[in-house]
Enzyme design. Structure first.
Site, short mmCIF file in Angstrom:
data_model
loop_
_atom_site.label_atom_id
_atom_site.label_comp_id
_atom_site.label_asym_id
_atom_site.label_seq_id
_atom_site.Cartn_x
_atom_site.Cartn_y
_atom_site.Cartn_z
CB VAL A 270 -0.92 0.00 1.25
CG1 VAL A 270 -1.69 1.28 1.36
CG2 VAL A 270 -1.85 -1.19 1.20
CB SER A 271 0.97 4.33 -2.01
OG SER A 271 1.09 3.74 -3.28
CB ALA A 272 4.04 6.17 2.06
#
Length: 104
Positions: free
Chosen positions: A72-74
């Site tokens: 999951v992207s930051a």
């Protein structure tokens, strides 16, 4: 262990505070969007504190060798992308994740 509502809210508020400080959140619209998304529900395999850490990209899938193949992207990156996209009411948006893999 399941986090309490108070723990989730505290983690979300701290993330938002940090994102504003990092200048990843600049507008009230993006702040409202970030505040509305229960990030921890999309990554139940990680602790709440990690789910809401602005610089964390929690791994969601590994291959048979244990190499990370999905994450999951930051939240910092997500907030920056939302600010740059300048999405407004009435617009339709299709977001397709992309990624890079490095192999030794």
């Amino acid at each position: 262990m399941t986090a309490t509502t108070d723990e989730v809210e505290a983690a979300r508020e701290e993330m938002i505070r940090q994102l504003v400080e990092l200048k990843a959140i600049l507008s009230p619209e993006v702040e409202a969007a970030v505040r509305a998304v229960p990030r921890h529900l999309f990554i139940p395999e990680v602790p709440v504190a990690q789910a809401y850490a602005p610089e964390e990209s929690p791994v969601t899938k590994r291959d048979e060798h244990g190499i990370a193949i999905s994450s999951v992207s930051a939240s910092r990156v997500q907030a920056l992308m939302l600010e740059q996209a300048q999405i407004r009411p009435g617009m339709k948006v299709l977001e397709i994740g992309s990624g890079a893999t490095t192999r030794p």
